[in-house]
Design a protein around this motif. Structure first.
Motif, PDB file in Angstrom:
ATOM      1  N   TRP A 142       9.831   1.908  -3.076  1.00 41.97           N
ATOM      2  CA  TRP A 142       9.346   2.570  -1.863  1.00 41.97           C
ATOM      3  C   TRP A 142      10.060   3.905  -1.700  1.00 41.97           C
ATOM      4  O   TRP A 142      11.287   3.942  -1.653  1.00 41.97           O
ATOM      5  CB  TRP A 142       9.580   1.692  -0.634  1.00 41.97           C
ATOM      6  CG  TRP A 142       8.638   0.553  -0.598  1.00 41.97           C
ATOM      7  CD1 TRP A 142       7.406   0.539  -0.009  1.00 41.97           C
ATOM      8  CD2 TRP A 142       8.813  -0.750  -1.178  1.00 41.97           C
ATOM      9  NE1 TRP A 142       6.807  -0.687  -0.190  1.00 41.97           N
ATOM     10  CE2 TRP A 142       7.642  -1.498  -0.900  1.00 41.97           C
ATOM     11  CE3 TRP A 142       9.843  -1.352  -1.913  1.00 41.97           C
ATOM     12  CZ2 TRP A 142       7.475  -2.802  -1.319  1.00 41.97           C
ATOM     13  CZ3 TRP A 142       9.679  -2.656  -2.333  1.00 41.97           C
ATOM     14  CH2 TRP A 142       8.508  -3.377  -2.043  1.00 41.97           C
ATOM     15  N   TRP A 170       8.425  -2.813  -7.814  1.00 42.43           N
ATOM     16  CA  TRP A 170       7.905  -2.018  -6.706  1.00 42.43           C
ATOM     17  C   TRP A 170       9.031  -1.119  -6.189  1.00 42.43           C
ATOM     18  O   TRP A 170      10.174  -1.545  -6.081  1.00 42.43           O
ATOM     19  CB  TRP A 170       7.433  -2.916  -5.572  1.00 42.43           C
ATOM     20  CG  TRP A 170       6.251  -3.766  -5.906  1.00 42.43           C
ATOM     21  CD1 TRP A 170       6.258  -5.109  -6.167  1.00 42.43           C
ATOM     22  CD2 TRP A 170       4.892  -3.344  -6.000  1.00 42.43           C
ATOM     23  NE1 TRP A 170       4.982  -5.543  -6.420  1.00 42.43           N
ATOM     24  CE2 TRP A 170       4.125  -4.494  -6.326  1.00 42.43           C
ATOM     25  CE3 TRP A 170       4.240  -2.121  -5.855  1.00 42.43           C
ATOM     26  CZ2 TRP A 170       2.739  -4.428  -6.505  1.00 42.43           C
ATOM     27  CZ3 TRP A 170       2.867  -2.076  -6.014  1.00 42.43           C
ATOM     28  CH2 TRP A 170       2.126  -3.214  -6.334  1.00 42.43           C
ATOM     29  N   SER A 207       0.833  -1.207   0.000  1.00 41.78           N
ATOM     30  CA  SER A 207       0.000   0.000   0.000  1.00 41.78           C
ATOM     31  C   SER A 207       0.868   1.257   0.000  1.00 41.78           C
ATOM     32  O   SER A 207       0.402   2.336  -0.337  1.00 41.78           O
ATOM     33  CB  SER A 207      -0.947  -0.005   1.205  1.00 41.78           C
ATOM     34  OG  SER A 207      -0.234   0.294   2.390  1.00 41.78           O
ATOM     35  N   ARG A 208       2.145   1.110   0.363  1.00 40.30           N
ATOM     36  CA  ARG A 208       3.048   2.268   0.389  1.00 40.30           C
ATOM     37  C   ARG A 208       3.991   2.307  -0.818  1.00 40.30           C
ATOM     38  O   ARG A 208       4.844   3.178  -0.917  1.00 40.30           O
ATOM     39  CB  ARG A 208       3.922   2.235   1.635  1.00 40.30           C
ATOM     40  CG  ARG A 208       3.181   2.102   2.933  1.00 40.30           C
ATOM     41  CD  ARG A 208       2.241   3.283   3.143  1.00 40.30           C
ATOM     42  NE  ARG A 208       1.740   3.281   4.507  1.00 40.30           N
ATOM     43  CZ  ARG A 208       2.371   3.885   5.511  1.00 40.30           C
ATOM     44  NH1 ARG A 208       3.466   4.538   5.311  1.00 40.30           N
ATOM     45  NH2 ARG A 208       1.870   3.827   6.720  1.00 40.30           N
ATOM     46  N   ARG A 259       5.084   2.096  -5.030  1.00 39.67           N
ATOM     47  CA  ARG A 259       4.580   2.464  -6.356  1.00 39.67           C
ATOM     48  C   ARG A 259       5.277   1.597  -7.387  1.00 39.67           C
ATOM     49  O   ARG A 259       6.338   1.034  -7.116  1.00 39.67           O
ATOM     50  CB  ARG A 259       4.811   3.947  -6.623  1.00 39.67           C
ATOM     51  CG  ARG A 259       6.266   4.327  -6.619  1.00 39.67           C
ATOM     52  CD  ARG A 259       6.436   5.809  -6.876  1.00 39.67           C
ATOM     53  NE  ARG A 259       7.848   6.090  -7.150  1.00 39.67           N
ATOM     54  CZ  ARG A 259       8.350   7.292  -7.315  1.00 39.67           C
ATOM     55  NH1 ARG A 259       7.573   8.341  -7.241  1.00 39.67           N
ATOM     56  NH2 ARG A 259       9.631   7.447  -7.564  1.00 39.67           N
ATOM     57  N   LEU A 260       4.656   1.495  -8.560  1.00 40.91           N
ATOM     58  CA  LEU A 260       5.221   0.665  -9.629  1.00 40.91           C
ATOM     59  C   LEU A 260       6.014   1.551 -10.573  1.00 40.91           C
ATOM     60  O   LEU A 260       5.497   2.545 -11.083  1.00 40.91           O
ATOM     61  CB  LEU A 260       4.097  -0.044 -10.383  1.00 40.91           C
ATOM     62  CG  LEU A 260       3.536  -1.273  -9.672  1.00 40.91           C
ATOM     63  CD1 LEU A 260       2.208  -1.693 -10.298  1.00 40.91           C
ATOM     64  CD2 LEU A 260       4.534  -2.424  -9.721  1.00 40.91           C
ATOM     65  N   VAL A 261       7.264   1.199 -10.790  1.00 43.74           N
ATOM     66  CA  VAL A 261       8.120   1.997 -11.676  1.00 43.74           C
ATOM     67  C   VAL A 261       8.836   1.041 -12.650  1.00 43.74           C
ATOM     68  O   VAL A 261       9.035  -0.132 -12.335  1.00 43.74           O
ATOM     69  CB  VAL A 261       9.181   2.799 -10.875  1.00 43.74           C
ATOM     70  CG1 VAL A 261       8.505   3.825  -9.978  1.00 43.74           C
ATOM     71  CG2 VAL A 261      10.057   1.871 -10.046  1.00 43.74           C
ATOM     72  N   ASP A 307       8.624   6.525   0.459  1.00 37.89           N
ATOM     73  CA  ASP A 307       8.225   7.231   1.672  1.00 37.89           C
ATOM     74  C   ASP A 307       9.274   7.060   2.766  1.00 37.89           C
ATOM     75  O   ASP A 307       9.354   6.025   3.412  1.00 37.89           O
ATOM     76  CB  ASP A 307       6.867   6.686   2.145  1.00 37.89           C
ATOM     77  CG  ASP A 307       6.442   7.312   3.462  1.00 37.89           C
ATOM     78  OD1 ASP A 307       7.081   8.309   3.868  1.00 37.89           O
ATOM     79  OD2 ASP A 307       5.491   6.811   4.079  1.00 37.89           O
TER      80      ASP A 307
END
Ligand SMILES: [Zn+2]
Length: 207
Positions: free
Chosen positions: A133, A131, A118-119, A121-123, A135
């Motif tokens: 991260w 995936w 949930s934290r 993003r797909l790059v 944050d």
């Protein structure tokens, strides 16, 4: 440079998977009580992440800065990390022995993975999307890549190559061609075992 304590710098990284390397941040006898702890502070956890390559130098530095002045929160994050490590240990130790993993350890991983994703993003990555991260404000974030690696190992394997060292509590992925690896490292456990057997044989001869 990311400042690293000597016990993190000297830690052997031999698990073959970030999830098992994380399990191996505490030493100890096979089936015995945990021994030497390598994650003695939140800073150690970040330095470990950098050491095993799940955090870039820049990300590690930012995480360390983010933890400054938040010592009780950082300590709580470390405590949660050690709890998760215990779950991963029980889970993969069971796998290594061909047993069913404890349900509560599976559930802890499932919850941690849903939190991690949930934290994320797909790059675009080198061979497809990955995936990522970003944050850095959340102190638990150091472990999200580890949680995701653990889920990947559990769902995609190779589970039949997950083994526990014959001499200590460490776990590893046996990547040897004939699946003959028995030790975390030959220097650490393999040699001890050879000496032990030699002494046993000698004692038997005398007896
Ligand atoms: Zn060992």
């Amino acid at each position: 440079m990311v400042e690293t304590s000597d016990y993190i710098a000297r830690l052997r990284v031999v698990g073959g998977d970030p999830a098992l390397d994380f399990v191996n941040t505490v030493e100890g006898e096979r089936d015995g009580e945990p021994g030497f702890e390598h994650l003695r502070s939140y800073e150690d956890l970040v330095a470990w992440g950098y050491r095993v390559g799940i955090l870039s130098e820049e990300r590690a530095r930012r995480r360390l800065r983010g933890a400054r002045g938040r010592s009780s929160e950082a300590e709580a994050a470390r405590a949660r990390a050690l709890e998760l490590r215990d779950d991963l240990y029980r889970l993969f130790r069971a796998v290594a022995r061909g047993k069913s993993p404890p349900l509560e350890a599976l559930e802890a991983l499932r919850l941690a993975e849903s939190e991690a994703l949930s934290r994320a993003r797909l790059v675009p990555g080198e061979e497809g999307f990955v995936w990522e991260w970003v944050d850095e404000g959340d102190l638990d974030g150091v472990l999200w890549p580890v949680v995701h690696a653990a889920t990947g190992l559990l769902t995609s394997g190779p589970l039949d190559r997950v083994k526990s060292c014959a001499g200590c509590r460490w776990l590893f992925v046996d990547e040897s061609r004939n699946r003959s690896r028995r030790w975390c490292t030959m220097e650490e456990c393999g040699t001890h075992e050879k000496v032990r057997r030699y002494l046993e044989r000698r004692a038997a001869k005398r007896g």
